[in-house]
Design an enzyme around this catalytic site. Structure first.
Site, PDB file in Angstrom:
ATOM      1  N   SER A 157      26.324 -44.613  81.907  1.00  0.00           N
ATOM      2  CA  SER A 157      26.593 -43.374  81.164  1.00  0.00           C
ATOM      3  C   SER A 157      27.056 -43.683  79.744  1.00  0.00           C
ATOM      4  O   SER A 157      26.652 -43.015  78.791  1.00  0.00           O
ATOM      5  CB  SER A 157      27.671 -42.550  81.880  1.00  0.00           C
ATOM      6  N   ASN A 181      16.091 -40.935  89.048  1.00  0.00           N
ATOM      7  CA  ASN A 181      17.027 -41.331  90.091  1.00  0.00           C
ATOM      8  C   ASN A 181      16.872 -40.525  91.377  1.00  0.00           C
ATOM      9  O   ASN A 181      17.269 -40.976  92.431  1.00  0.00           O
ATOM     10  CB  ASN A 181      18.475 -41.236  89.583  1.00  0.00           C
ATOM     11  N   GLN A 198      17.733 -46.952  86.867  1.00  0.00           N
ATOM     12  CA  GLN A 198      17.095 -47.046  88.188  1.00  0.00           C
ATOM     13  C   GLN A 198      15.941 -48.043  88.214  1.00  0.00           C
ATOM     14  O   GLN A 198      15.511 -48.468  89.282  1.00  0.00           O
ATOM     15  CB  GLN A 198      16.562 -45.668  88.618  1.00  0.00           C
ATOM     16  N   SER A 253      22.854 -50.347  84.152  1.00  0.00           N
ATOM     17  CA  SER A 253      24.165 -50.290  84.793  1.00  0.00           C
ATOM     18  C   SER A 253      24.262 -51.347  85.873  1.00  0.00           C
ATOM     19  O   SER A 253      23.280 -51.606  86.586  1.00  0.00           O
ATOM     20  CB  SER A 253      24.358 -48.902  85.400  1.00  0.00           C
ATOM     21  N   GLY A 254      25.442 -51.926  86.043  1.00  0.00           N
ATOM     22  CA  GLY A 254      25.623 -52.997  87.016  1.00  0.00           C
ATOM     23  C   GLY A 254      25.609 -52.545  88.469  1.00  0.00           C
ATOM     24  O   GLY A 254      25.021 -53.203  89.322  1.00  0.00           O
ATOM     25  N   HIS A 255      26.233 -51.391  88.745  1.00  0.00           N
ATOM     26  CA  HIS A 255      26.466 -51.076  90.161  1.00  0.00           C
ATOM     27  C   HIS A 255      25.224 -50.603  90.902  1.00  0.00           C
ATOM     28  O   HIS A 255      25.261 -50.416  92.115  1.00  0.00           O
ATOM     29  CB  HIS A 255      27.635 -50.084  90.324  1.00  0.00           C
ATOM     30  N   CYS A 285      26.056 -37.062  91.774  1.00  0.00           N
ATOM     31  CA  CYS A 285      26.914 -36.513  90.731  1.00  0.00           C
ATOM     32  C   CYS A 285      27.096 -35.017  90.896  1.00  0.00           C
ATOM     33  O   CYS A 285      28.096 -34.454  90.480  1.00  0.00           O
ATOM     34  CB  CYS A 285      26.324 -36.782  89.358  1.00  0.00           C
TER      35      CYS A 285
HETATM   36  C1  LIG Z   1      23.521 -44.126  87.967  1.00  0.00           C
HETATM   37  C2  LIG Z   1      22.750 -43.676  86.796  1.00  0.00           C
HETATM   38  C3  LIG Z   1      23.350 -43.531  85.534  1.00  0.00           C
HETATM   39  C4  LIG Z   1      24.824 -43.714  85.322  1.00  0.00           C
HETATM   40  O1  LIG Z   1      25.242 -45.039  85.466  1.00  0.00           O
HETATM   41  P1  LIG Z   1      26.817 -45.275  85.654  1.00  0.00           P
HETATM   42  O2  LIG Z   1      26.975 -46.745  85.534  1.00  0.00           O
HETATM   43  O3  LIG Z   1      27.135 -44.764  87.016  1.00  0.00           O
HETATM   44  O4  LIG Z   1      27.497 -44.525  84.577  1.00  0.00           O
HETATM   45  C5  LIG Z   1      22.579 -43.157  84.469  1.00  0.00           C
HETATM   46  N1  LIG Z   1      21.258 -42.937  84.622  1.00  0.00           N
HETATM   47  C6  LIG Z   1      20.645 -43.062  85.799  1.00  0.00           C
HETATM   48  C7  LIG Z   1      19.177 -42.831  85.889  1.00  0.00           C
HETATM   49  C8  LIG Z   1      21.363 -43.427  86.925  1.00  0.00           C
HETATM   50  O5  LIG Z   1      20.750 -43.536  88.104  1.00  0.00           O
END
Ligand SMILES: *Cc1c(COP(=O)(O)O)cnc(C)c1O
Length: 396
Positions: free
Chosen positions: A74, A154, A182, A202-204, A327
């Site tokens: 984000s 996503n 994604q 994003s890492g997670h 979310c």
């Molecule tokens: C999960 C996600 C985000 C946000 O990533 P965070 O690290 O959770 O802030 C943004 N864009 C997409 C497409 C996502 O799937």
């Protein structure tokens, strides 16, 4: 059949892998130096941060100098979009092009900019969840500052024609950003070949921890500083580096991107078996394009049921799944993504997303395909909406 535990919500988040965790652990208690310090403990930390930067760059076909660590996907989206907006508004460019079905990190950032003097064009997606690059071309104006279109959705997993969209942007001399959160680790990405100017990750979502991300910014683009303070991230994003998280992201992206094709070859047939199995139920439909989608994603609408009830029943059976995006769960509005591909409200409400990875076994697939029809049948038996449908009455 014996109850199993199946995590089928990898698009929401992933477990930190053992390999990532063991790469991180020394950085908490042994190699804990501040990467800005002059002594060896600090220099070592600095070196490990730079090694991680090289790994992220290598995964994208970028130069390490083009990678900035952030706290999440984000944040990367916010920085790219607000940064480009600020930068380009000085040249009188106050228009942004995005799509209707972006992640909220992009959509809400664009809405914020709309309140601050920018205009935004939301390009539509077709009923399969795909964006036509020609629609992007039509949306671009003389005063367009930025085009931001997600790489892979996503919720419905559709993969956009990113290279074509980037080409349109370059012909029109407009910056192009993509939210690839994604896509990373599931499709081959080469920012140079594909003409991507900025990319968020994003890492997670790739087995690193929550709270770490990165933004690729092509050399030559000078974004405004995000956090003012020390000289970290080449002065653009101050704050003592989160060394364990950065090291973890480096390791995670290295692992995620090393055998993309092999993983897809394992996951896709299992995913397809799930799709075909669930679609045998009457009044169901697959959301998103069947082929141009992430290997592990399936999203199916099941009429006559509520998505939330389905998720609770699946949870009782040990299956973690999602309906719409995590979310927005808690809100009763149907997913903007499902509405954008033309689903009616009541159909969008009864949707199921499974996001699987190569650890899912054939037995897991059998189990899911045994549980879902039973659960759906029970829910439909209790559903006034289903009863109306079966009586041929109109459902609103
Ligand atoms: C999960 C996600 C985000 C946000 O990533 P965070 O690290 O959770 O802030 C943004 N864009 C997409 C497409 C996502 O799937």
């Amino acid at each position: 059949m014996e109850k199993r535990f199946i995590y089928a919500d990898n698009a929401a988040t992933t477990a930190v892998s053992e390999e990532v965790l063991s790469a991180m652990l020394p950085h908490f208690t042994k190699s804990y130096g501040n990467a800005s310090s002059i002594y060896k403990l600090g220099r070592d930390a600095q070196a490990d941060v730079e090694k991680a930067r090289e790994k992220v760059a290598a995964a994208l076909g970028a130069d390490p100098k083009e990678i900035f660590f952030t706290s999440c996907g984000s944040e990367s989206d916010n920085w790219a979009i607000k940064g480009a907006a600020e930068m380009m508004s000085k040249k009188g460019k106050k228009h942004i092009v995005t799509s209707v079905f972006e992640h909220h990190a992009v959509l809400h950032t664009c809405e914020y900019l709309e309140k601050h003097g920018f205009e935004v064009t939301y390009v539509p997606v077709d009923e399969k969840g795909l964006i036509d690059p020609e629609n992007v071309r039509k949306a671009i104006r003389e005063d367009t500052a930025l085009v931001t279109i997600m790489y892979a959705n996503n919720e419905i997993g559709t993969i956009q024609p990113i290279e074509e969209i980037a080409k349109v942007c370059h012909e029109k001399k407009v910056l192009f950003h993509t939210d690839a959160v994604q896509a990373i680790g599931h499709v081959e990405i080469d920012v140079k070949k594909q003409g991507i100017d900025m990319l968020s990750l994003s890492g997670h979502k790739i087995h690193a921890q929550k709270g770490i991300g990165a933004l690729y910014v092509r050399k030559g683009i000078v974004l405004p500083n995000l956090i003012h303070g020390g000289g970290q991230e080449r002065g653009k994003r101050a704050g003592t580096e989160n060394v364990p998280a950065i090291v973890g992201l480096g390791r995670a992206i290295e692992i995620a991107c090393r055998n993309i094709a092999e993983k897809a070859a394992i996951v896709t047939p299992r995913r397809n078996r799930l799709i075909d199995g669930i679609l045998k139920l009457p009044y169901t439909r697959l959301n998103g394009d069947r082929d141009k989608r992430l290997p592990g994603n399936l999203n199916i609408s099941i009429e006559g049921i509520e998505g939330e009830s389905l998720l609770l029943m699946l949870d009782l059976n040990g299956i973690c799944a999602s309906s719409g995006s995590a979310c927005t769960s808690g809100s009763l509005d149907p997913s903007h993504v499902l509405l954008s591909i033309g689903l009616k409200h009541e159909v969008a409400h009864g949707s199921l997303r499974l996001s699987i990875e190569e650890d899912i076994t054939d037995e897991d697939v059998d189990y899911i395909l045994e549980v879902i029809p039973k659960v759906v049948e029970r829910l439909r038996e209790m559903s006034p909406v289903w009863e109306k449908m079966m009586n041929g009455e109109e459902v609103k």
